[in-house]
Structures are given as structure tokens and as C-alpha cells.
Design an enzyme around this catalytic site. Structure first.
Site, mmCIF file in Angstrom:
data_model
loop_
_atom_site.group_PDB
_atom_site.id
_atom_site.type_symbol
_atom_site.label_atom_id
_atom_site.label_comp_id
_atom_site.label_asym_id
_atom_site.label_seq_id
_atom_site.Cartn_x
_atom_site.Cartn_y
_atom_site.Cartn_z
ATOM 1 N N GLU A 174 0.824 -1.200 0.000
ATOM 2 C CA GLU A 174 0.000 0.000 0.000
ATOM 3 C C GLU A 174 0.869 1.265 0.000
ATOM 4 O O GLU A 174 0.564 2.240 -0.701
ATOM 5 C CB GLU A 174 -0.917 0.012 1.232
ATOM 6 C CG GLU A 174 -1.850 -1.199 1.302
ATOM 7 C CD GLU A 174 -1.273 -2.329 2.138
ATOM 8 O OE1 GLU A 174 -2.052 -2.985 2.841
ATOM 9 O OE2 GLU A 174 -0.048 -2.548 2.086
ATOM 10 N N CYS B 157 -0.554 1.193 7.634
ATOM 11 C CA CYS B 157 -0.959 1.593 6.285
ATOM 12 C C CYS B 157 -2.337 2.256 6.303
ATOM 13 O O CYS B 157 -2.613 3.150 5.489
ATOM 14 C CB CYS B 157 -0.968 0.384 5.359
ATOM 15 S SG CYS B 157 0.667 -0.191 4.875
#
Length: 359
Positions: free
Chosen positions: A279, A307
Site C-alpha cells: 500500500e 498503512c
């Protein structure tokens, strides 16, 4: 939609075809039997299934002429003109036929297999049923020994010209049929959603999740292969990412991250990990100016807590994931508070499917 069915001798190909006919409105298509193929080798006979009486199905007394074709090309031309209808065939005996059918976007191949001894018992039961006084079928074959059945099965599967194994290996869905009755088989098949249109043309979710899974194959992290795709509101890919050490550092898989190579458990010593997450890489690649309202992040694994706060900060509207992670609850709470939609997506099951596991 055209479903082709191939598989081992007495595995239940015709039973699966009959299920599609009885429960989903399919019509069966046939190829004329020919004495020789283009290779000069006698072709396999039509796929009449040897199955026990408990799996017996209705066999038409005569094949409808309107649904019988001299070649695979003629069959394919017919289906192409009415591909929105539902068709099924077990007449796939060579890779040449399969190659022709596979070029069409409305075709899917299903294979059917079963343990060897079970297939032999089905053959024995069928032979006994056909030879009984109450049977109206005159084409009964005497029961054969297990050794003879193995020989026939090996020829059917591994013949260099017409062996079914090369076809089975190309099937999108591979069914392992250990059902003892037709009712049991139909009940388990009903859970598979074989006619799901996503199997022919992937939905956007399936498409982007497949891209995320493909990106994950580039991962060099020793702990977990994760891939990510960032998609704009117009369903255009903005960026992709996978996890691993940053550029100019030794790859994690080559010893670049001591933490990952030490075998630490999930979520342990994350402060010493040198790997960027999928990510993070996707967000860095996109840049803040390319992320607009309505952007969706697809990831094959649910984002971790670290994230998740970055995803919130850049303005992602939705996160779609396939596999769970150890921090799913914390991540879900962050997204809920921030007004970001989080959902799990699983495409229709493909590959090898043991029907009894669906119970």
C-alpha cells in the site's frame, strides 16, 4: 454461455452436464462421431458416462439433429450466433477442439475427476444395472476387472493423441466428484454458482483484485507476498505496489531485512522492518496530486494499522481486500471513523474443488 466438460472415465461428466440442463436451462450439444481424426488416429467415442444407478441420468433415445454438428467449428459458429443462451457439451476430446472453443469469450472448461477405485465401482454398478432383466438398454457391457479398468482409464487419460489429461490441466474449474448419489451431487454443485457471469468476464472487483494478486508475485518480502492496485473513479489504474525493501537496498529475500529473515511473528518488531508495504509503495507511486475523491485501493491482504492511517490521510474512498490479516479489527475501526468503506471480496471459486468440502 458455453460450458465444456471433460474428465476421467466414469468421473461424472454427463451427470454434471445433466445438472446444468435440469437446473439451469442448458441445452446439450453434440459432435458427429468420425472414424478418424486429422492425425489419422481413431477418435474417442462420444462421452457416454459410466456411472452407478444411484447417479443415473436420463439419456435421450436419439441425439437431436439440430444440436449435432459435423465439426467443432460448426458447433462454435452455431453457439456464437446465440451465445446468450446456455449450452453445454462433453464433446471435447482433443486439444485442437479445445483450442478452437477457448478463443471465444463465452466459453469455460470444467473438468470432473474421482478416485480410481470409485470410478471402477461406478462402472461395475452401471454394468450390473444395464444387464439386469428390467433394463431396457441392450448395449450392456460385462463387468471388467479393476486391472482392465485401470488400463482403459490410463489410455483415456494419457493417450498421446486423445488423452484427456492435457485437457483436464487446462480446465478453469476442476471438480473432484466423490458423490454417492445424484441428489448429493446436485446439492453440492448448487453451491458453486457455476453460471456466475464473472467466470466468463471478470467483474471490476475480480479484474482489479487479479491485478493486485499479480503485483504480489513481484514481492521480495520474506514474510508475506502482498500486492496492491490504486484505481481512480473512472476505473483506471493509477498505480500498483508490492512489498519489499526500498530501491538500492538488498532485497528482503536476499537478506536485506534482518527482521523479516529472523522469523519474527506477525506484528512483532515492526519498528526494525526495512520493507515498504504494498500500500505504501502504491501511494508513493501515485503521489498526492493523482489521488482524487472516489479512488479505490485493492489489496490482496487487508491493510495493517500503519498503512490504514496513511490511506486515510491521502483521501482514499474505499478499500477492497481478499485475505484477512492480524490487525483487521483495528484497521476496520480506523476506516469506520474516517468514513472509508472497507469490504472483503472473494471471486467465484476456481481451480480444484472437492465437492464434499462444500457441505
Amino acid at each position: 454461455m458455453l460450458i465444456g466438460i471433460c474428465g476421467a472415465k466414469c468421473a461424472g461428466k454427463s451427470a454434471v452436464a445433466q445438472y446444468l440442463i435440469d437446473h439451469h436451462g442448458f441445452t446439450k450439444l453434440y459432435l458427429e462421431q468420425k472414424k478418424e481424426s486429422q492425425t489419422g488416429v481413431p477418435e474417442q467415442p462420444s462421452n457416454s458416462e459410466a456411472i452407478p444407478t444411484t447417479l443415473s441420468i436420463h439419456q435421450p433415445s436419439a441425439t437431436p439433429a439440430s444440436h449435432t454438428f459435423p465439426t467443432a467449428t460448426a458447433l462454435l459458429d452455431f453457439v456464437t450466433k446465440s451465445w446468450r443462451s446456455r449450452w453445454v457439451t462433453t464433446e471435447i476430446h482433443t486439444e485442437a477442439v479445445l483450442d478452437a472453443l477457448s478463443r471465444r469469450p463465452f466459453f469455460i472448461l470444467i473438468s470432473v475427476d474421482a478416485p480410481l477405485t470409485l470410478r471402477w465401482r461406478r462402472h461395475q454398478q452401471r454394468s450390473s444395472s444395464l444387464s439386469s432383466p428390467s433394463s431396457t438398454t441392450t448395449a450392456a457391457s460385462p463387468p471388467i476387472s479393476l486391472e482392465d479398468f485401470v488400463t482403459q482409464s490410463d489410455t483415456h487419460l494419457y493417450s498421446p493423441y486423445t488423452g484427456a489429461q492435457s485437457l483436464i490441466s487446462r480446465a478453469t474449474i476442476r471438480l473432484l466428484n466423490t458423490s454417492s448419489s445424484l441428489a448429493h451431487l446436485y446439492a453440492t454443485l448448487g453451491k458453486l454458482d457455476l453460471t456466475n457471469p464473472d467466470r466468463l468476464r471478470p467483474s471490476w472487483d475480480s479484474y482489479f483484485m487479479s491485478l493486485a494478486s499479480l503485483a504480489a508475485q513481484r514481492s521480495n518480502c520474506m514474510k508475506r507476498a502482498v500486492g496492491c492496485v490504486l484505481v481512480g473513479r473512472e476505473r483506471r489504474v493509477i498505480s500498483t505496489g508490492y512489498n519489499g525493501t526500498p530501491r538500492n537496498l538488498v532485497n528482503c529475500g536476499e537478506g536485506g531485512c534482518a527482521r523479516c529473515n529472523s522469523g519474527e511473528g506477525s506484528g512483532v518488531s515492526l519498528g526494525t522492518c526495512l520493507c515498504l508495504h504494498a500500500e505504501e509503495n502504491a501511494l508513493l507511486e501515485a503521489g498526492r496530486e493523482r489521488i482524487r475523491e472516489g479512488s479505490v485501493l485493492y489489496c490482496n491482504t487487508c491493510p495493517c494499522l500503519t498503512c490504514s492511517i496513511k490511506i486515510v490521510q491521502v483521501g482514499i474512498s474505499e478499500v477492497v481486500y481478499s485475505q484477512g490479516y492480524s490487525m483487521d479489527g483495528e484497521t476496520a475501526e480506523v476506516f469506520k471513523t474516517a468514513g472509508i468503506r472497507l469490504r472483503q471480496f472473494s471471486p467465484p471459486a476456481n481451480g480444484l474443488i472437492h465437492l464434499e468440502r462444500l457441505e
